[in-house]
Write a protein that holds these residues in place. Structure first.
Motif, PDB file in Angstrom:
ATOM      1  N   THR A 246       0.748  -1.335  -0.154  1.00  0.00           N
ATOM      2  CA  THR A 246      -0.128   0.206   0.002  1.00  0.00           C
ATOM      3  C   THR A 246       0.810   1.220  -0.069  1.00  0.00           C
ATOM      4  OG1 THR A 246      -0.173   0.160   2.296  1.00  0.00           O
ATOM      5  CG2 THR A 246      -1.560  -1.233   1.276  1.00  0.00           C
ATOM      6  N   ASP A 247       0.343   2.558  -0.286  1.00  0.00           N
ATOM      7  CA  ASP A 247       1.043   3.390  -0.198  1.00  0.00           C
ATOM      8  C   ASP A 247       1.512   3.883   0.972  1.00  0.00           C
ATOM      9  OD1 ASP A 247       0.758   4.355  -3.002  1.00  0.00           O
ATOM     10  OD2 ASP A 247      -1.149   5.437  -2.651  1.00  0.00           O
ATOM     11  N   ALA A 248       0.721   3.494   2.177  1.00  0.00           N
ATOM     12  CA  ALA A 248       1.197   3.883   3.560  1.00  0.00           C
ATOM     13  C   ALA A 248       2.130   2.896   3.837  1.00  0.00           C
ATOM     14  CB  ALA A 248      -0.047   3.350   4.515  1.00  0.00           C
ATOM     15  N   GLY A 249       2.309   1.391   3.263  1.00  0.00           N
ATOM     16  CA  GLY A 249       3.389   0.812   3.604  1.00  0.00           C
ATOM     17  C   GLY A 249       4.426   1.176   2.817  1.00  0.00           C
ATOM     18  N   ILE A 250       4.617   1.678   1.612  1.00  0.00           N
ATOM     19  CA  ILE A 250       5.696   2.238   1.084  1.00  0.00           C
ATOM     20  C   ILE A 250       6.133   3.558   1.902  1.00  0.00           C
ATOM     21  CG2 ILE A 250       6.329   3.372  -1.037  1.00  0.00           C
ATOM     22  CD1 ILE A 250       4.663   1.486  -2.436  1.00  0.00           C
ATOM     23  N   ASP A 251       5.347   4.311   2.379  1.00  0.00           N
ATOM     24  CA  ASP A 251       5.755   5.428   3.408  1.00  0.00           C
ATOM     25  C   ASP A 251       6.652   5.111   4.466  1.00  0.00           C
ATOM     26  OD1 ASP A 251       4.705   7.241   1.251  1.00  0.00           O
ATOM     27  OD2 ASP A 251       2.898   7.188   2.704  1.00  0.00           O
TER      28      ASP A 251
ATOM     29  N   LEU B  97       8.405   2.131   4.484  1.00  0.00           N
ATOM     30  CA  LEU B  97       9.521   1.618   4.273  1.00  0.00           C
ATOM     31  C   LEU B  97      10.405   3.022   4.003  1.00  0.00           C
ATOM     32  CD1 LEU B  97       8.291  -1.199   1.996  1.00  0.00           C
ATOM     33  CD2 LEU B  97       9.990  -1.421   3.659  1.00  0.00           C
ATOM     34  N   GLY B  98       9.967   3.881   3.569  1.00  0.00           N
ATOM     35  CA  GLY B  98      10.833   5.339   3.349  1.00  0.00           C
ATOM     36  C   GLY B  98      11.389   5.578   4.574  1.00  0.00           C
ATOM     37  N   LEU B  99      10.753   5.523   5.654  1.00  0.00           N
ATOM     38  CA  LEU B  99      11.303   5.832   7.036  1.00  0.00           C
ATOM     39  C   LEU B  99      12.171   4.758   7.629  1.00  0.00           C
ATOM     40  CD1 LEU B  99       7.782   7.021   8.591  1.00  0.00           C
ATOM     41  CD2 LEU B  99       9.751   8.791   7.792  1.00  0.00           C
ATOM     42  N   CYS B 100      12.024   3.540   7.228  1.00  0.00           N
ATOM     43  CA  CYS B 100      12.894   2.589   7.514  1.00  0.00           C
ATOM     44  C   CYS B 100      14.273   2.834   7.015  1.00  0.00           C
ATOM     45  CB  CYS B 100      12.205   1.340   7.432  1.00  0.00           C
ATOM     46  SG  CYS B 100      11.087   0.841   8.225  1.00  0.00           S
ATOM     47  N   TYR B 101      14.036   2.815   5.682  1.00  0.00           N
ATOM     48  CA  TYR B 101      15.365   3.134   4.734  1.00  0.00           C
ATOM     49  C   TYR B 101      16.144   4.345   5.200  1.00  0.00           C
ATOM     50  CZ  TYR B 101      17.770   5.309   0.692  1.00  0.00           C
ATOM     51  OH  TYR B 101      18.433   5.930  -0.017  1.00  0.00           O
ATOM     52  N   ALA B 102      15.174   5.494   5.708  1.00  0.00           N
ATOM     53  CA  ALA B 102      16.098   6.560   6.107  1.00  0.00           C
ATOM     54  C   ALA B 102      17.086   6.462   7.377  1.00  0.00           C
ATOM     55  CB  ALA B 102      15.157   7.781   6.398  1.00  0.00           C
TER      56      ALA B 102
ATOM     57  N   ALA C 262       9.552   6.613  -4.256  1.00  0.00           N
ATOM     58  CA  ALA C 262       9.135   6.737  -5.418  1.00  0.00           C
ATOM     59  C   ALA C 262       9.672   5.397  -6.213  1.00  0.00           C
ATOM     60  CB  ALA C 262       9.792   7.851  -6.094  1.00  0.00           C
ATOM     61  N   HIS C 263      10.962   4.874  -5.998  1.00  0.00           N
ATOM     62  CA  HIS C 263      11.398   3.673  -6.711  1.00  0.00           C
ATOM     63  C   HIS C 263      10.511   2.362  -6.273  1.00  0.00           C
ATOM     64  CE1 HIS C 263      14.294   1.383  -8.807  1.00  0.00           C
ATOM     65  NE2 HIS C 263      14.563   0.606  -7.883  1.00  0.00           N
ATOM     66  N   LEU C 264       9.894   2.373  -5.121  1.00  0.00           N
ATOM     67  CA  LEU C 264       9.096   1.272  -4.684  1.00  0.00           C
ATOM     68  C   LEU C 264       7.657   1.247  -5.277  1.00  0.00           C
ATOM     69  CD1 LEU C 264       9.824   0.697  -0.933  1.00  0.00           C
ATOM     70  CD2 LEU C 264      10.849  -0.598  -3.105  1.00  0.00           C
ATOM     71  N   ARG C 265       7.310   2.575  -5.504  1.00  0.00           N
ATOM     72  CA  ARG C 265       5.920   2.936  -6.240  1.00  0.00           C
ATOM     73  C   ARG C 265       6.026   2.485  -7.645  1.00  0.00           C
ATOM     74  NH1 ARG C 265       5.410   6.633  -2.025  1.00  0.00           N
ATOM     75  NH2 ARG C 265       3.386   6.730  -1.003  1.00  0.00           N
ATOM     76  N   LEU C 266       7.577   2.732  -8.303  1.00  0.00           N
ATOM     77  CA  LEU C 266       7.505   2.361  -9.675  1.00  0.00           C
ATOM     78  C   LEU C 266       7.436   1.003  -9.812  1.00  0.00           C
ATOM     79  CD1 LEU C 266       8.126   3.540 -12.508  1.00  0.00           C
ATOM     80  CD2 LEU C 266      10.665   3.682 -11.850  1.00  0.00           C
ATOM     81  N   GLY C 267       8.462   0.456  -8.929  1.00  0.00           N
ATOM     82  CA  GLY C 267       8.440  -1.169  -9.190  1.00  0.00           C
ATOM     83  C   GLY C 267       6.943  -1.629  -8.893  1.00  0.00           C
ATOM     84  N   ARG C 268       6.431  -1.228  -8.006  1.00  0.00           N
ATOM     85  CA  ARG C 268       4.772  -1.659  -7.859  1.00  0.00           C
ATOM     86  C   ARG C 268       4.057  -1.557  -8.932  1.00  0.00           C
ATOM     87  NH1 ARG C 268       1.047   0.978  -3.621  1.00  0.00           N
ATOM     88  NH2 ARG C 268       1.385   3.080  -5.210  1.00  0.00           N
TER      89      ARG C 268
END
Length: 214
Positions: free
Chosen positions: A98-103, A105-110, A165-171
């Motif tokens: 989901t978009d929330a899940g990707i968001d 993951l962005g925090l996890c990545y940071a 954005a990369h994860l959204r593109l991959g999705r």
């Protein structure tokens, strides 16, 4: 950035070409064996196995010298205690994020990218490439890795926003090839001659050969 993704023919060509690189597959299988049944950074030995795998994939994170603290191990273990509950489940897939899940993951990545990784006179953090690859190792069905060339050419940055954005593109790409094939992810991998290979990694094979290898 909206970049055209692979159709089935392009994805087949990419995974067939990438299969010629035997080293990455051997190191991945070694990581799976050493961390079975799943990579868990709270388990002794798993951070060291992750470090060895990251370095086999070109991350160049120095191992601690005798007498030095295990900065990497301590750092990723602490990160895991903060973020493990926020990651997708082991069986979640990129296409279903989901978009929330990707968001999240962005925090996890940071936080992971900024985590200390080495000691010594010139300490360094994990950085963007190692963080993305570590997240892929932790959740291979749901999370695509990237490298500096892929990030810059597709998104112009390696920031948390660019990673999301990369994860959204991959999705988007994942949904496209699944719709074209009419298959599930496991059946698609088998049909492409790479049984058991996550769709995230097959899409990364395409990215690597299209945007990294010039």
């Amino acid at each position: 950035m909206n970049a055209p993704g692979p159709d089935l023919a392009a994805l087949r060509e990419a995974v067939t070409e990438f299969a010629r690189f035997a080293g990455p597959e051997r190191s991945w299988q070694r990581l799976l064996r050493e961390t079975a049944p799943a990579l868990d950074l709270s388990v002794p030995g798993h951070p060291r196995a992750l470090l060895a795998w990251l370095n086999s994939w070109g991350c160049r994170l120095r191992n601690p010298r005798p007498g030095e603290p295990d900065v990497f191990g301590e750092s990723v273990t602490a990160w895991w205690s903060r973020w493990a509950a926020h990651l997708p489940g082991p069986d979640d897939s990129l296409a279903r994020l989901t978009d929330a899940g990707i968001d999240r993951l962005g925090l996890c990545y940071a936080d992971l990218a900024a985590a200390p990784a080495t000691a010594g006179a010139r300490p360094r953090s994990l950085g963007s490439t190692a963080a993305s690859k570590a997240l892929h190792a932790l959740r291979p069905r749901a999370v695509m890795p990237w490298d500096a060339a892929i990030a810059e050419r597709l998104h112009g940055a390696r920031t948390p926003a660019a990673y999301a954005a990369h994860l959204r593109l991959g999705r988007e790409w994942a949904l496209g090839v699944l719709a074209e094939s009419g298959l599930g992810e496991e059946a698609l991998a088998a049909e492409l001659g790479r049984p058991g290979r996550p769709l995230t990694k097959m899409l990364d094979d395409y990215c690597y050969l299209t945007f990294s290898v010039l």
